[in-house]
Design a protein around this motif. Structure first.
Motif, mmCIF file in Angstrom:
data_model
loop_
_atom_site.group_PDB
_atom_site.id
_atom_site.type_symbol
_atom_site.label_atom_id
_atom_site.label_comp_id
_atom_site.label_asym_id
_atom_site.label_seq_id
_atom_site.Cartn_x
_atom_site.Cartn_y
_atom_site.Cartn_z
ATOM 1 N N MET A 365 4.639 17.211 9.830
ATOM 2 C CA MET A 365 3.372 17.109 9.114
ATOM 3 C C MET A 365 2.510 15.963 9.658
ATOM 4 O O MET A 365 1.300 16.116 9.844
ATOM 5 C CB MET A 365 3.643 16.910 7.618
ATOM 6 N N PHE A 366 3.117 14.817 9.901
ATOM 7 C CA PHE A 366 2.369 13.677 10.446
ATOM 8 C C PHE A 366 1.744 14.053 11.788
ATOM 9 O O PHE A 366 0.552 13.813 12.034
ATOM 10 C CB PHE A 366 3.301 12.480 10.608
ATOM 11 N N GLU A 367 2.531 14.643 12.660
ATOM 12 C CA GLU A 367 2.038 14.989 13.986
ATOM 13 C C GLU A 367 0.999 16.107 13.914
ATOM 14 O O GLU A 367 0.017 16.094 14.669
ATOM 15 C CB GLU A 367 3.213 15.406 14.871
ATOM 16 N N ALA A 368 1.202 17.068 13.025
ATOM 17 C CA ALA A 368 0.242 18.167 12.910
ATOM 18 C C ALA A 368 -1.115 17.661 12.436
ATOM 19 O O ALA A 368 -2.168 18.074 12.944
ATOM 20 C CB ALA A 368 0.769 19.234 11.958
ATOM 21 N N PRO A 415 2.995 7.159 5.055
ATOM 22 C CA PRO A 415 3.947 7.450 6.142
ATOM 23 C C PRO A 415 5.256 8.043 5.653
ATOM 24 O O PRO A 415 5.881 8.831 6.360
ATOM 25 C CB PRO A 415 4.161 6.070 6.787
ATOM 26 N N VAL A 416 5.690 7.664 4.432
ATOM 27 C CA VAL A 416 6.956 8.187 3.915
ATOM 28 C C VAL A 416 6.807 9.655 3.541
ATOM 29 O O VAL A 416 7.644 10.493 3.884
ATOM 30 C CB VAL A 416 7.433 7.359 2.710
ATOM 31 N N ALA A 417 5.716 9.987 2.838
ATOM 32 C CA ALA A 417 5.506 11.372 2.407
ATOM 33 C C ALA A 417 5.371 12.308 3.604
ATOM 34 O O ALA A 417 5.828 13.459 3.568
ATOM 35 C CB ALA A 417 4.269 11.461 1.519
ATOM 36 N N LEU A 418 4.731 11.830 4.675
ATOM 37 C CA LEU A 418 4.506 12.682 5.840
ATOM 38 C C LEU A 418 5.651 12.625 6.847
ATOM 39 O O LEU A 418 5.651 13.378 7.821
ATOM 40 C CB LEU A 418 3.206 12.271 6.546
#
Length: 612
Positions: A365-368, A415-418
């Protein structure tokens, strides 16, 4: 477009700019009154330590090799994600937890972020205990403090009453289950035994890149005082193939570090750290990542994965808004300069993550989200170049800045959620060209959908403001030289060019209404095609991976729903009279459906696409 500048009345222009800035600006709420985290070591000892050798040492975790610094940052954020923890050196805290575990039995090291859950936990503890039973870690003053600050100790989490309450709350799948699981994970990662077991810093002698590394437990443990906190800590089984002299050197360095840490002898601790790091790197040099790679990874993590680029994107917004509203060339130049600077830093973050991960960074998700924002920025630069003579110039960069700012802020503050850490690919994503094609086309279409929502919101907001304005000048700027803000042309791009070609130097003031509507339609038409192509290619990938092109997976269903919304939009535009209004409404609806598909389906609804 014309060299003629749009002239807003002073009051109207100021109100437009203020309203736009208020809508775009974000003021993150910073927690106040967080207590400091008490380490076992003094500030003078911590200041005298040279942790860089062990900070840049390699460790195997989660299927990849990373630095000890990355490992410490990734694990400690689950223990304590407060600002107080972020002010501390993660490697210092990580080593302190491993080397002096007894200090943290009663230290408030774990942080419960969500206040509603803290209140629920405290309320439940009080409901199952009498006033006389609430003593020590669960005394009323302690419960009040926990409810207010969220900081708890391991002693509190291990209390029998708390264990029973957490077990009961865990059965509440709708409200408390996830928060209890986060707390259990935090408790585990604050345990010295767990940290030592994942401290896999010893490469396998003569091994291959696929072989597991050995934890520090594999060598004989240093002599520890006979205290309860060290119960269960026994020697490991050794490292096969490791020469005894090397094992002895590692053992001596680790034992010396533990002793120096306890007696706060910085000179001896630094010597032990250097010896330990040098010896670890010499065990199997062929498997050890290069110093350059480790240094870049440390830089990337230390700079918060470059997510603070959102600040530059945010700074570009007011200038691009002024360039759109007033036509100021200097505002356009400054806005584009800030946007390009932000985009270059964004490109650096994408490229660096690609280098460190060894794969394209769009697998979680973070990278997307960050990759989608990058594709949006690239598309905006192309549009600004192609459409530089049309009235919609500045709007692609404006939409891209708003989207990238939002995406990078989410990545920075959540950052934790993603799950922002670099990880390995899931098997379904590994070694497939479709990850490069299908995924990138779809997330690029998401960026354009967001652009359209930005211009649609601006259109609706300014149109609403026009209903209360009595300024003829303001209405002229809004409606343009034609005197009417109604968009009667059926085609999207046609509403931009209005049936004629704009030649260099030709004056044509089509007005903000038609410019915003034209930009919205350009974004939507390109997004519609990209989403359609991406969905078809997704079906092809599903057929290759799962043996069927369509299986009514939640992600598949809502991806189709998003495309159908824009299919409806294109047909509605052909029939309604007030084309710009309904285009703006459906653009916002489509963006909402897209965000639901991207966020809610991923985090709430379980499906085959839950990884992306």
């Amino acid at each position: 477009m014309s060299n003629q500048k749009r002239r807003f009345p002073r009051t109207g222009g100021a109100l437009l700019l203020a309203a736009s800035l208020a809508a775009a600006g974000i003021s993150p709420l910073l927690a106040a009154g967080e207590p400091a985290i008490e380490l076992s070591v003094s500030k003078s000892f911590a200041a005298a330590l040279d942790l860089d050798p062990i900070r840049l040492a390699a460790v195997q975790d989660g299927g990849r090799l990373k630095t000890v610094d990355s490992l410490a940052r990734e694990k400690l954020k689950y223990v304590n994600s407060s600002r107080a923890m972020r002010k501390l050196d993660p490697v210092l805290v990580f080593l302190d937890l491993m080397l002096v575990p007894e200090h943290y039995a009663g230290t408030n090291i774990v942080y419960i972020r969500k206040k509603p859950f803290r209140q629920q936990l405290v309320q439940k503890i009080r409901s199952v205990t009498s006033r006389d039973e609430r003593t020590g870690p669960i005394s009323d003053p302690e419960l009040d403090r926990i409810e207010e600050t969220g900081f708890v100790s391991l002693m509190f989490l291990d209390h029998p009453v708390v264990r029973d309450v957490l077990s009961e709350l865990q059965r509440d799948l709708m409200r408390a289950n996830k928060e209890v699981q986060k707390l259990e994970d935090a408790r585990a990662l604050a345990d010295a035994r767990v940290l030592r077991s994942i401290f896999r810093v010893i490469p396998p002698p003569g091994g291959t890149p696929l072989d597991p590394w050995y934890s520090i437990d594999a060598i004989e443990r240093p002599q520890m005082p006979d205290i309860p906190a060290h119960a269960g800590m026994r020697s490991g089984g050794g490292v096969p193939g490791l020469p005894e002299e090397v094992a002895a050197k590692l053992r001596e360095a680790w034992t010396g570090l533990a002793e120096a840490w306890r007696f706060q002898d910085a000179a001896k601790a630094n010597e032990s750290i250097r010896t330990l790091a040098e010896t670890l790197a010499s065990v199997e040099p062929s498997l050890y990542p290069s110093e350059r790679r480790r240094a870049w990874e440390h830089w990337y993590y230390r700079n918060n994965k470059l997510t603070q680029t959102w600040i530059l994107y945010f700074l570009a917004l007011p200038f691009l808004l002024m360039a759109t509203a007033y036509g100021f060339r200097w505002a356009r130049a400054v806005g584009l300069l800030l946007f390009v600077a932000a985009f270059l830093l964004h490109t650096l973050s994408i490229g660096l993550r690609w280098y460190l991960a060894g794969r394209i960074p769009n697998a979680n998700m973070f990278e997307a989200i960050t990759a989608s924002a990058w594709f949006g920025g690239a598309a905006a630069l192309v549009m600004e170049l192609v459409l530089r003579r049309w009235p919609v110039k500045n709007l692609p960069a404006l939409g891209a800045s708003a989207y990238a700012m939002t995406a990078m802020m989410v990545a920075n503050f959540m950052p934790v959620a993603l799950d922002s850490d670099i990880g390995v690919l899931m098997p379904v994503l590994d070694r497939t060209i479709w990850l490069y094609i299908h995924t990138n086309i779809v997330i690029a279409s998401y960026a354009l959908i967001f652009f359209a929502a930005v211009t649609a919101l601006l259109y609706l907001g300014l149109r609403f403001a026009m209903t209360f304005s009595t300024s003829s000048r303001l209405r002229e700027v809004w409606a343009g030289s034609g005197g009417s803000a109604t968009v009667a042309v059926e085609g999207g791009a046609a509403s931009l060019i209005l049936g004629r070609r704009i030649r260099p130097g030709e004056a044509l003031n089509v007005g903000l209404a038609k410019s915003l509507d034209g930009a919205t339609m350009i974004f939507l038409e390109v997004a519609f095609l990209a989403l359609w192509v991406g969905t078809i290619l997704g079906a092809v990938w599903a057929d290759v991976s799962w043996g069927r092109p369509w299986g009514w997976d939640p992600k598949e269903v809502f991806a189709l729903n998003t495309w159908i919304v824009f299919l409806i939009l294109l047909h509605v535009r052909l029939k309604v009279k007030d084309k710009a209004f309904w285009t703006a409404i459906l653009a916002i609806v489509g963006c909402a459906v897209m965000l639901f598909n991207w966020i809610a389906v991923n985090f709430v609804i379980v499906g085959l696409h839950s990884y992306a």
